[in-house]
Design an enzyme around this catalytic site. Structure first.
Site, PDB file in Angstrom:
ATOM      1  N   TYR A 299       8.945 -42.415  40.148  1.00  0.00           N
ATOM      2  CA  TYR A 299       9.482 -42.573  41.492  1.00  0.00           C
ATOM      3  C   TYR A 299       8.773 -43.739  42.187  1.00  0.00           C
ATOM      4  O   TYR A 299       7.549 -43.758  42.316  1.00  0.00           O
ATOM      5  CB  TYR A 299       9.287 -41.268  42.259  1.00  0.00           C
ATOM      6  CG  TYR A 299       9.869 -41.310  43.636  1.00  0.00           C
ATOM      7  CD1 TYR A 299      11.242 -41.360  43.826  1.00  0.00           C
ATOM      8  CD2 TYR A 299       9.047 -41.319  44.757  1.00  0.00           C
ATOM      9  CE1 TYR A 299      11.782 -41.403  45.094  1.00  0.00           C
ATOM     10  CE2 TYR A 299       9.580 -41.358  46.029  1.00  0.00           C
ATOM     11  CZ  TYR A 299      10.945 -41.403  46.191  1.00  0.00           C
ATOM     12  OH  TYR A 299      11.477 -41.456  47.453  1.00  0.00           O
TER      13      TYR A 299
ATOM     14  N   LYS B  20      15.387 -32.820  47.413  1.00  0.00           N
ATOM     15  CA  LYS B  20      16.425 -33.075  46.411  1.00  0.00           C
ATOM     16  C   LYS B  20      17.105 -31.762  46.017  1.00  0.00           C
ATOM     17  O   LYS B  20      17.694 -31.123  46.851  1.00  0.00           O
ATOM     18  CB  LYS B  20      15.804 -33.820  45.220  1.00  0.00           C
ATOM     19  CG  LYS B  20      14.903 -35.003  45.641  1.00  0.00           C
ATOM     20  CD  LYS B  20      15.634 -36.092  46.368  1.00  0.00           C
ATOM     21  CE  LYS B  20      14.716 -37.127  47.005  1.00  0.00           C
ATOM     22  NZ  LYS B  20      13.763 -37.757  46.110  1.00  0.00           N
TER      23      LYS B  20
ATOM     24  N   ARG C 263      -0.508 -25.631  62.207  1.00  0.00           N
ATOM     25  CA  ARG C 263      -0.735 -26.810  61.375  1.00  0.00           C
ATOM     26  C   ARG C 263      -1.210 -26.382  59.981  1.00  0.00           C
ATOM     27  O   ARG C 263      -1.013 -27.068  58.999  1.00  0.00           O
ATOM     28  CB  ARG C 263      -1.742 -27.769  61.995  1.00  0.00           C
ATOM     29  CG  ARG C 263      -1.727 -29.091  61.267  1.00  0.00           C
ATOM     30  CD  ARG C 263      -2.932 -30.018  61.393  1.00  0.00           C
ATOM     31  NE  ARG C 263      -3.688 -29.966  62.584  1.00  0.00           N
ATOM     32  CZ  ARG C 263      -4.848 -29.316  62.705  1.00  0.00           C
ATOM     33  NH1 ARG C 263      -5.357 -28.647  61.672  1.00  0.00           N
ATOM     34  NH2 ARG C 263      -5.500 -29.314  63.832  1.00  0.00           N
TER      35      ARG C 263
ATOM     36  N   ASP D 246       5.623 -34.146  38.177  1.00  0.00           N
ATOM     37  CA  ASP D 246       6.712 -34.248  39.156  1.00  0.00           C
ATOM     38  C   ASP D 246       7.981 -33.794  38.435  1.00  0.00           C
ATOM     39  O   ASP D 246       8.504 -34.487  37.572  1.00  0.00           O
ATOM     40  CB  ASP D 246       6.826 -35.705  39.639  1.00  0.00           C
ATOM     41  CG  ASP D 246       7.948 -35.889  40.671  1.00  0.00           C
ATOM     42  OD1 ASP D 246       8.828 -35.015  40.771  1.00  0.00           O
ATOM     43  OD2 ASP D 246       7.940 -36.932  41.351  1.00  0.00           O
TER      44      ASP D 246
HETATM   45  C1  LIG Z   1      12.455 -38.230  46.260  1.00  0.00           C
HETATM   46  C2  LIG Z   1      11.410 -38.099  45.234  1.00  0.00           C
HETATM   47  C3  LIG Z   1      10.058 -38.040  45.576  1.00  0.00           C
HETATM   48  C4  LIG Z   1       9.591 -38.143  47.004  1.00  0.00           C
HETATM   49  O1  LIG Z   1      10.056 -37.078  47.769  1.00  0.00           O
HETATM   50  P1  LIG Z   1      10.368 -37.187  49.349  1.00  0.00           P
HETATM   51  O2  LIG Z   1      10.810 -35.803  49.679  1.00  0.00           O
HETATM   52  O3  LIG Z   1      11.419 -38.230  49.509  1.00  0.00           O
HETATM   53  O4  LIG Z   1       9.094 -37.584  50.004  1.00  0.00           O
HETATM   54  C5  LIG Z   1       9.136 -37.902  44.561  1.00  0.00           C
HETATM   55  N1  LIG Z   1       9.523 -37.835  43.260  1.00  0.00           N
HETATM   56  C6  LIG Z   1      10.805 -37.892  42.901  1.00  0.00           C
HETATM   57  C7  LIG Z   1      11.162 -37.815  41.460  1.00  0.00           C
HETATM   58  C8  LIG Z   1      11.798 -38.029  43.864  1.00  0.00           C
HETATM   59  O5  LIG Z   1      13.082 -38.106  43.493  1.00  0.00           O
END
Ligand SMILES: *Cc1c(COP(=O)(O)O)cnc(C)c1O
Length: 385
Positions: free
Chosen positions: A109, A207, A57, A182
């Site tokens: 997001y 992504k 974990r 991000d």
């Molecule tokens: C998809 C996404 C997230 C969240 O990620 P997950 O892997 O779906 O939890 C956060 N920020 C951006 C810009 C995203 O495209």
């Protein structure tokens, strides 16, 4: 953890390894690192845990290669992978303290914005949403009221607003705020937020990093091995927001072609943006690579080798035409998410629901690696029919 970067990112990615040799201790001499599907680790006879591993974990040896690779690409002191991008992002906020002030972008997001407005505020965070992409907006907001942390997303979903990381990092230093970015859409290949002064960088590894729409995962990298970073590391272990070892291995495999996929997506996205700008059905194309785009000058400064594979179009026929267009595409798949090898189309206002700042005539396009003229032709027939 970071290795001195002697090789270009392309070489590091292709080899799936930041140091190119002995990236894992492996007595079987396998080229690809093994997957450790073990939840627990043996204790030494004298009651010690010299391996440093106790229970999965907290950590798993399978994470080491992708984490070291991400840390090296981001020029970070350290990196951790998580069970999702949301798990990574929320770990940053949960490592703050109730009562802390946070600044976040109005365009970001949607799921994370919702989390900040619900669980984040219930936890006790004071969250202010401002237009971080407007020059001087973060400086003004921090002057008005200090904040513990500024969160950026650039380019920001789904209008691709570009926030000036270097300028905002200076404001954050001046006002003693942490800066987290991000960078999911930019990937470590186009923008290095830590080298521009950010403290933390976050990726939805679901992504571009994985790139094949078959793994949910996230990552954080930190400029410094700070007390705040150690709090995040402890939080991951205690909350258990870790990926499965198979997902970690799959992520490393996906990353080995990151540079090829991102290059193709960027080139196609720019070409499509230019073509779509001329299309009579299209009212506006939103893409940081277009000289007409508001954030283009900042994007030119902080994005290298491309402006990303994401663009949005606004249709002259409004919401109805947008939804119909998405319904008629064949090559573009109607689905949420982004950054995979397959191109996706989405009527974003429908998924974001009430209160979204996204115009209802907007379609979000995630450009994959198909033949770009096919992608254009498919959109053109969908506009017309
Ligand atoms: C998809 C996404 C997230 C969240 O990620 P997950 O892997 O779906 O939890 C956060 N920020 C951006 C810009 C995203 O495209």
């Amino acid at each position: 953890m970071t290795q001195k970067k002697q090789f270009a990112p392309q070489s590091l990615l292709a080899q799936g390894s930041p140091c190119l040799q002995q990236h894992h201790t492996n007595d079987k001499q396998s080229l690809i690192p093994p997957v450790y599907n073990s939840t627990t680790y043996l204790r030494d006879e004298d009651n010690q845990y010299r391996s440093g591993r106790v229970y999965s974990r907290a950590d798993n040896p399978t994470y080491k290669a992708p984490e070291t690779l991400i840390a090296t690409l981001e020029e970070a002191a350290d990196a951790r992978i998580f069970s999702s991008g949301m798990a990574a992002a929320t770990a940053v906020f949960l490592a703050l303290k109730p009562g802390d002030h946070v600044i976040a972008p109005t365009i970001m997001y949607w799921a994370l914005r919702n989390w900040l407005r619900t669980f984040g505020q219930d936890f006790g965070l004071h969250v202010r949403f401002i237009d971080t992409h407007v020059e001087g907006a973060v400086e003004a907001a921090l002057t008005e009221q200090p904040a513990r942390l500024v969160w950026l997303e650039t380019p920001g979903n789904p209008l691709w607003t570009v926030s000036d990381i270097a300028a905002i990092a200076q404001s954050c230093k001046k006002h003693d705020a942490l800066l987290a970015v991000d960078s999911t859409v930019a990937t470590p290949l186009l923008t290095r937020p830590l080298s521009l002064g950010a403290n933390l960088v976050m990726h939805s590894a679901t992504k571009y990093l994985n790139g094949h729409s078959d793994v949910i995962s996230g990552a954080l990298a930190s400029a410094e091995d700070s007390a705040f970073w150690q709090r995040i590391v402890a939080l991951r272990a205690q909350n258990g927001c870790v990926p499965g070892p198979d997902d970690a291995a799959q992520l490393l495999r996906g990353m080995r072609t990151l540079h090829l996929r991102v290059r193709e997506s960027c080139e196609s996205a720019l070409w499509l943006a230019e073509q779509l700008q001329e299309n009579p059905h299209v009212a506006e194309v939103l893409y940081p690579g277009l000289p007409s785009f508001t954030g283009h000058e900042v994007a030119k400064r902080q994005m290298h080798n491309g402006f990303g594979g994401m663009l949005s179009i606004r249709l002259k026929g409004g919401a109805e035409q947008a939804i119909k267009t998405a319904a008629r595409t064949r090559l573009w798949k109607r689905a949420t998410s982004l950054g995979g090898v397959e191109s996706l189309i989405e009527h974003r206002a429908s998924i974001e629901g009430e209160g979204t700042p996204v115009p209802d005539d907007l379609l979000r396009l995630s450009v994959g690696i198909e033949y770009r003229e096919d992608l254009l032709r498919d959109l053109e027939q969908a506009f017309r029919s």
